[in-house]
Design a protein around this motif. Structure first.
Motif, PDB file in Angstrom:
ATOM      1  N   GLY A  63       4.039  19.657  16.733  1.00  0.00           N
ATOM      2  CA  GLY A  63       5.138  19.901  16.805  1.00  0.00           C
ATOM      3  C   GLY A  63       6.701  19.258  15.427  1.00  0.00           C
ATOM      4  N   LEU A  64       7.538  19.238  15.818  1.00  0.00           N
ATOM      5  CA  LEU A  64       8.360  18.106  14.769  1.00  0.00           C
ATOM      6  C   LEU A  64       8.493  16.935  14.464  1.00  0.00           C
ATOM      7  N   ASN A  65       8.530  16.582  15.480  1.00  0.00           N
ATOM      8  CA  ASN A  65       7.814  14.922  15.902  1.00  0.00           C
ATOM      9  C   ASN A  65       7.038  14.379  15.406  1.00  0.00           C
ATOM     10  N   GLU A  66       5.434  14.967  15.647  1.00  0.00           N
ATOM     11  CA  GLU A  66       4.038  14.852  14.555  1.00  0.00           C
ATOM     12  C   GLU A  66       4.593  14.947  13.362  1.00  0.00           C
ATOM     13  N   GLN A  67       5.385  16.095  13.074  1.00  0.00           N
ATOM     14  CA  GLN A  67       5.509  16.185  11.608  1.00  0.00           C
ATOM     15  C   GLN A  67       6.314  15.285  11.168  1.00  0.00           C
ATOM     16  N   ALA A  68       7.614  14.749  11.534  1.00  0.00           N
ATOM     17  CA  ALA A  68       8.496  13.970  10.889  1.00  0.00           C
ATOM     18  C   ALA A  68       7.661  12.198  10.883  1.00  0.00           C
ATOM     19  N   TYR A  69       7.317  12.398  11.679  1.00  0.00           N
ATOM     20  CA  TYR A  69       6.228  10.446  11.928  1.00  0.00           C
ATOM     21  C   TYR A  69       4.915  10.786  11.064  1.00  0.00           C
ATOM     22  N   ARG A  70       4.266  12.001  11.076  1.00  0.00           N
ATOM     23  CA  ARG A  70       3.000  11.972  10.247  1.00  0.00           C
ATOM     24  C   ARG A  70       3.535  11.350   8.566  1.00  0.00           C
ATOM     25  N   GLU A  71       4.742  12.088   8.305  1.00  0.00           N
ATOM     26  CA  GLU A  71       4.887  12.530   6.867  1.00  0.00           C
ATOM     27  C   GLU A  71       5.804  10.513   6.259  1.00  0.00           C
ATOM     28  N   LEU A  72       6.771  10.132   7.392  1.00  0.00           N
ATOM     29  CA  LEU A  72       6.893   8.462   7.223  1.00  0.00           C
ATOM     30  C   LEU A  72       5.789   7.874   7.447  1.00  0.00           C
TER      31      LEU A  72
ATOM     32  N   ALA B 266       4.412   8.300   3.728  1.00  0.00           N
ATOM     33  CA  ALA B 266       5.254   7.665   2.606  1.00  0.00           C
ATOM     34  C   ALA B 266       5.346   5.569   3.046  1.00  0.00           C
ATOM     35  N   GLY B 267       4.845   4.788   4.107  1.00  0.00           N
ATOM     36  CA  GLY B 267       4.270   3.345   4.082  1.00  0.00           C
ATOM     37  C   GLY B 267       5.686   3.353   4.508  1.00  0.00           C
ATOM     38  N   TRP B 268       6.374   3.430   5.031  1.00  0.00           N
ATOM     39  CA  TRP B 268       7.565   3.797   6.264  1.00  0.00           C
ATOM     40  C   TRP B 268       7.446   2.606   7.696  1.00  0.00           C
ATOM     41  N   THR B 269       6.451   3.506   7.798  1.00  0.00           N
ATOM     42  CA  THR B 269       5.925   1.642   8.896  1.00  0.00           C
ATOM     43  C   THR B 269       5.543   0.621   8.204  1.00  0.00           C
ATOM     44  N   SER B 270       4.600   0.500   7.055  1.00  0.00           N
ATOM     45  CA  SER B 270       3.950  -0.211   6.967  1.00  0.00           C
ATOM     46  C   SER B 270       5.393  -1.763   6.095  1.00  0.00           C
ATOM     47  N   LEU B 271       6.015  -0.579   5.431  1.00  0.00           N
ATOM     48  CA  LEU B 271       7.148  -1.331   5.034  1.00  0.00           C
ATOM     49  C   LEU B 271       8.317  -1.954   5.711  1.00  0.00           C
TER      50      LEU B 271
END
Length: 282
Positions: free
Chosen positions: A228-237, A240-245
């Motif tokens: 779904g949409l949420n899985e895709q958005a979270y996967r890409e963020l 891209a290092g968003w969570t580790s940042l």
């Protein structure tokens, strides 16, 4: 104490004003408040709103007339401001200064030696959100009771870890601003955009509070339909290092609170970092 304590505030910025407003909410009087004249507009507004709040002529007058002194000056000027004041041995000190630990404060407020540190959020004005207290002092805890979720800590290092996370408030609203900006670029009405974004994340925050015992990682799963949409958005963020940042930014803020970093320190920037618009086939 049989009478209401005399509460002095050195520095009256956003956080101090929120704390005072929370303690005075609903006409409740937890003490007689005396404010420093710095930030005159905020101090004057509080004095006009609450009959038991007054503004002193200067900082030393606040100290002289107070049983409990709240320190709410900016870290950059704290040493100079506090070093020019004369405290009393019998006074209790409550510090809202993130980057000054008890040992460092002790040298500035001597001979006063009963020092607590409190990390409130602006939401305490509405008696919402968490606030942390170290060490647990019953008299101070009583003043803060009901202003939000009061967390009393036995270790100063624990307080500094919680305090670090409060450094994400601006980032949170910056994220909402980015989301609202994206919607606005689709020619949507601004008021509707802001109302939608605010309502959506308010609802998610309520879910987080109600379900925190399940673990936020579980809520990620529950709010991400496979494919779904949420899985895709979270996967890409995440890719891209968003969570580790976020963790890296917290490490930096934590180091600053502990005196191992300064405002000038920054996280490494990718060499190819630049603003870009992503386009897709329609």
């Amino acid at each position: 104490m049989s009478e209401l304590p005399r509460l002095g505030f050195i520095g009256v910025g956003t956080i101090a004003a929120a704390l005072i407003s929370g303690m005075c909410a609903g006409g409740e009087q937890r003490g007689a408040f005396l404010l420093s004249p710095r930030n005159a507009d905020i101090a004057r507004d509080l004095a006009e709103r609450f009959s038991f709040v007054e503004v002193a002529r200067d900082n030393q007058a606040v100290i002289d007339a107070s049983d409990i002194v709240f320190l709410a000056v900016r870290p950059q000027v704290a040493a100079d401001v506090l070093g020019a004041l004369k405290f009393r041995r019998d006074q209790r000190i409550v510090s809202l200064i993130a980057t000054f630990d008890v040992a460092r404060l002790g040298a500035l407020v001597a001979p006063a030696s009963t020092i607590t540190r409190v990390a409130p959020l602006p939401t305490v004005a509405r008696r919402l959100g968490p606030l942390t207290l170290y060490p647990p002092v019953p008299e101070i805890a009583k003043l803060l009771a009901g202003l939000g979720q009061l967390i009393q800590l036995q270790n100063e290092s624990d307080l500094e870890a919680f305090w670090t996370v409060t450094g994400l408030m601006g980032s949170y609203f910056g994220w909402l601003d980015q989301i609202a900006g994206w919607l606005s670029r689709h020619d949507l009405e601004e008021t509707q955009v802001r109302s939608f974004v605010a309502a959506m994340f308010q609802a998610l925050a309520v879910t987080g509070a109600e379900r925190s015992s399940a673990g936020f990682d579980q809520l990620v799963v529950e709010h991400s339909t496979p494919g779904g949409l949420n899985e895709q958005a979270y996967r890409e963020l995440k890719a891209a290092g968003w969570t580790s940042l976020i963790s890296q930014a917290l490490d930096l803020v934590h180091a600053r609170i502990q005196g191992r970093a300064t405002l000038a320190d920054r996280l490494p920037r990718p060499a190819d970092q630049q603003d870009s618009q992503v386009s897709f086939k329609r």
